[in-house]
Design a protein around this motif. Structure first.
Motif, PDB file in Angstrom:
ATOM      1  N   MET A   1       0.844  -1.193   0.000  1.00  0.00           N
ATOM      2  CA  MET A   1       0.000   0.000   0.000  1.00  0.00           C
ATOM      3  C   MET A   1       0.882   1.246   0.000  1.00  0.00           C
ATOM      4  O   MET A   1       1.840   1.335   0.759  1.00  0.00           O
ATOM      5  N   LYS A   2       0.547   2.201  -0.882  1.00  0.00           N
ATOM      6  CA  LYS A   2       1.305   3.448  -0.928  1.00  0.00           C
ATOM      7  C   LYS A   2       0.348   4.561  -1.335  1.00  0.00           C
ATOM      8  O   LYS A   2      -0.362   4.441  -2.339  1.00  0.00           O
ATOM      9  N   SER A   8      -4.815  17.690   6.614  1.00  0.00           N
ATOM     10  CA  SER A   8      -6.122  18.045   7.211  1.00  0.00           C
ATOM     11  C   SER A   8      -7.141  16.920   7.003  1.00  0.00           C
ATOM     12  O   SER A   8      -7.909  16.588   7.911  1.00  0.00           O
ATOM     13  N   ASP A   9      -7.144  16.309   5.807  1.00  0.00           N
ATOM     14  CA  ASP A   9      -8.072  15.200   5.532  1.00  0.00           C
ATOM     15  C   ASP A   9      -7.746  13.991   6.406  1.00  0.00           C
ATOM     16  O   ASP A   9      -8.625  13.316   6.932  1.00  0.00           O
ATOM     17  N   LEU A  10      -6.431  13.742   6.546  1.00  0.00           N
ATOM     18  CA  LEU A  10      -5.995  12.593   7.341  1.00  0.00           C
ATOM     19  C   LEU A  10      -6.341  12.793   8.820  1.00  0.00           C
ATOM     20  O   LEU A  10      -6.825  11.883   9.486  1.00  0.00           O
ATOM     21  N   THR A  41      -9.548   6.918  -3.048  1.00  0.00           N
ATOM     22  CA  THR A  41      -9.941   7.157  -1.657  1.00  0.00           C
ATOM     23  C   THR A  41      -9.216   6.203  -0.704  1.00  0.00           C
ATOM     24  O   THR A  41      -8.778   5.125  -1.108  1.00  0.00           O
ATOM     25  N   VAL A  42      -9.126   6.644   0.541  1.00  0.00           N
ATOM     26  CA  VAL A  42      -8.598   5.780   1.591  1.00  0.00           C
ATOM     27  C   VAL A  42      -9.646   5.737   2.693  1.00  0.00           C
ATOM     28  O   VAL A  42     -10.302   6.740   2.984  1.00  0.00           O
ATOM     29  N   ALA A  57     -11.662   9.346   2.959  1.00  0.00           N
ATOM     30  CA  ALA A  57     -10.991  10.605   2.630  1.00  0.00           C
ATOM     31  C   ALA A  57     -10.373  10.488   1.242  1.00  0.00           C
ATOM     32  O   ALA A  57      -9.957   9.408   0.828  1.00  0.00           O
ATOM     33  N   PRO A  58     -10.307  11.612   0.496  1.00  0.00           N
ATOM     34  CA  PRO A  58      -9.665  11.568  -0.825  1.00  0.00           C
ATOM     35  C   PRO A  58      -8.148  11.412  -0.681  1.00  0.00           C
ATOM     36  O   PRO A  58      -7.549  11.971   0.242  1.00  0.00           O
ATOM     37  N   ALA A  59      -7.539  10.627  -1.556  1.00  0.00           N
ATOM     38  CA  ALA A  59      -6.089  10.399  -1.485  1.00  0.00           C
ATOM     39  C   ALA A  59      -5.571  10.036  -2.873  1.00  0.00           C
ATOM     40  O   ALA A  59      -6.331   9.630  -3.751  1.00  0.00           O
TER      41      ALA A  59
END
Length: 372
Positions: A1-2, A8-10, A41-42, A57-59
């Protein structure tokens, strides 16, 4: 996973997850948050086996995958990173560790296998409906103060959410009581909620739910079954077991024959109670209310520490009455009043007292008197 994700999202996602995690755990995996990255997303998932929260959250996901890491440690790291940082999370399956990088900061954290992480079984929900966030916030905020903390009466350790008959038809109702005070709050019944079974939402779930309800424009999707309740926003899903017990028949303790009516400015009343209660002994915190025509005298007499008295101008035209209450209970109920005036309805010094906001009957409170 990377993956790479805005700090702020995290932080927002991990904050919600780590608050569900119990600090002291006999099962190590329950101290962890499950991170699942796929597409753009994550997803962060945490549970204490009674509540499960999933936050998306978007990633920028370079390599999809999943792992679990200490929720508390990850939260503390992210909290201390500078604003605006781009955080990189990289899991190395061979070493069993995950690296967290932001600018010049570099952390390597131990992980546990995702296969060990317990995922709450999905439930067949018998009712699905949508409620605006401000409506749900009002239902729970105004009732939660009366939740019992007595573990032996576990069926009172939550808010009873159910469909009931209101004065103008069916309503969605939340009730909480600890035997000394009771809160009953009504809202319009949302379409789809008619078949909802009555459920007792646990105290911890009520606290976690409150964090989802700050956005006034948000619609909350609610799903209810006999054993579970789920609240969902576009980004966060909170699923909880409900308390397995029968909530008592609260209608029997709501007085209907109280005719002595006191109307008082809620803010002035709360401040006056707070002032006179300052001298009372912490153990009982009893405040005496002496009512006469358009006059209320609040007094406390504490032999160990002193006495206090304050007079308020009120609207009251019934016969003279002296009644005592626990100051903490009076303050908590008075602080629920959003409108200017609070209306108290009394029967006698030994009977439960009813309180509401002016003529609004959608929020009703009951408080038991004390001997003074």
């Amino acid at each position: 996973m990377k993956l790479s994700i805005e700090r702020s999202d995290l932080l927002k996602a991990v904050s919600q997850a780590q608050s569900v995690v119990e600090r002291r755990n006999t099962i190590p995996i329950l101290a962890n948050v499950l991170i699942e990255a796929e597409g753009d997303t994550v997803q962060f998932r945490a549970t204490d086996l009674d509540i499960e929260v999933v936050d998306k959250a978007p990633a920028q996901v370079e390599r999809a995958g999943a792992t679990t890491v200490s929720a508390l440690v990850l939260h503390e790291i992210v909290r201390k990173l500078p604003d605006g940082a781009l955080v990189k999370l990289t899991e190395d399956g061979a070493s069993g560790r995950i690296t967290v990088e932001a600018g010049r900061s570099h952390f390597s954290l131990a992980t546990l296998p995702r296969e060990d992480f317990p995922v709450m079984a999905s439930s067949e929900y018998t009712a699905n409906f949508t409620v605006p966030a401000p409506v749900l916030r009002r239902l729970f905020d105004k009732s939660k103060f009366a939740i019992s903390t007595e573990e032996t009466r576990y069926y009172l350790n939550g808010v009873y959410m159910h469909v009931a008959d209101g004065e103008e038809g069916r309503v969605l109702r939340c009730v909480a009581t600890d035997g000394h005070r009771l809160a009953r709050i009504d809202a319009d019944l949302p379409p789809g909620a008619e078949t909802m079974p009555g459920v007792i939402v646990p105290r911890k779930t009520v606290g976690e739910l409150r964090k989802l309800l700050d956005d006034d424009d948000m619609q909350i999707a609610v799903s209810v079954s006999e054993t579970k309740v789920r609240f969902a926003t576009p980004d966060i899903t909170l699923t909880s077991k409900v308390i397995d017990g029968t909530f008592p028949d609260y209608t029997r303790v709501i007085p209907t024959g109280n005719t002595r009516r006191l109307e008082v400015d809620a803010g002035d009343f709360a401040k006056a109670v707070d002032r006179v209660a300052t001298v009372s002994s912490e153990r009982s915190r009893a405040v005496k209310m002496a009512l006469d025509t358009d006059r209320l005298v609040l007094s406390v007499n504490a032999p160990d520490s002193g006495a206090a008295e304050e007079e308020l101008a009120v609207a009251y035209s019934d016969e003279r009455l002296e009644i005592g209450f626990n100051a903490k209970y009076l303050l908590e109920i008075a602080s629920q009043v959003d409108r200017e005036n609070a209306v108290f309805l009394f029967n006698s010094a030994g009977d439960p007292t009813l309180m509401r906001e002016s003529n609004d009957t959608s929020a009703v409170y009951v408080v038991m008197p004390m001997r003074v």
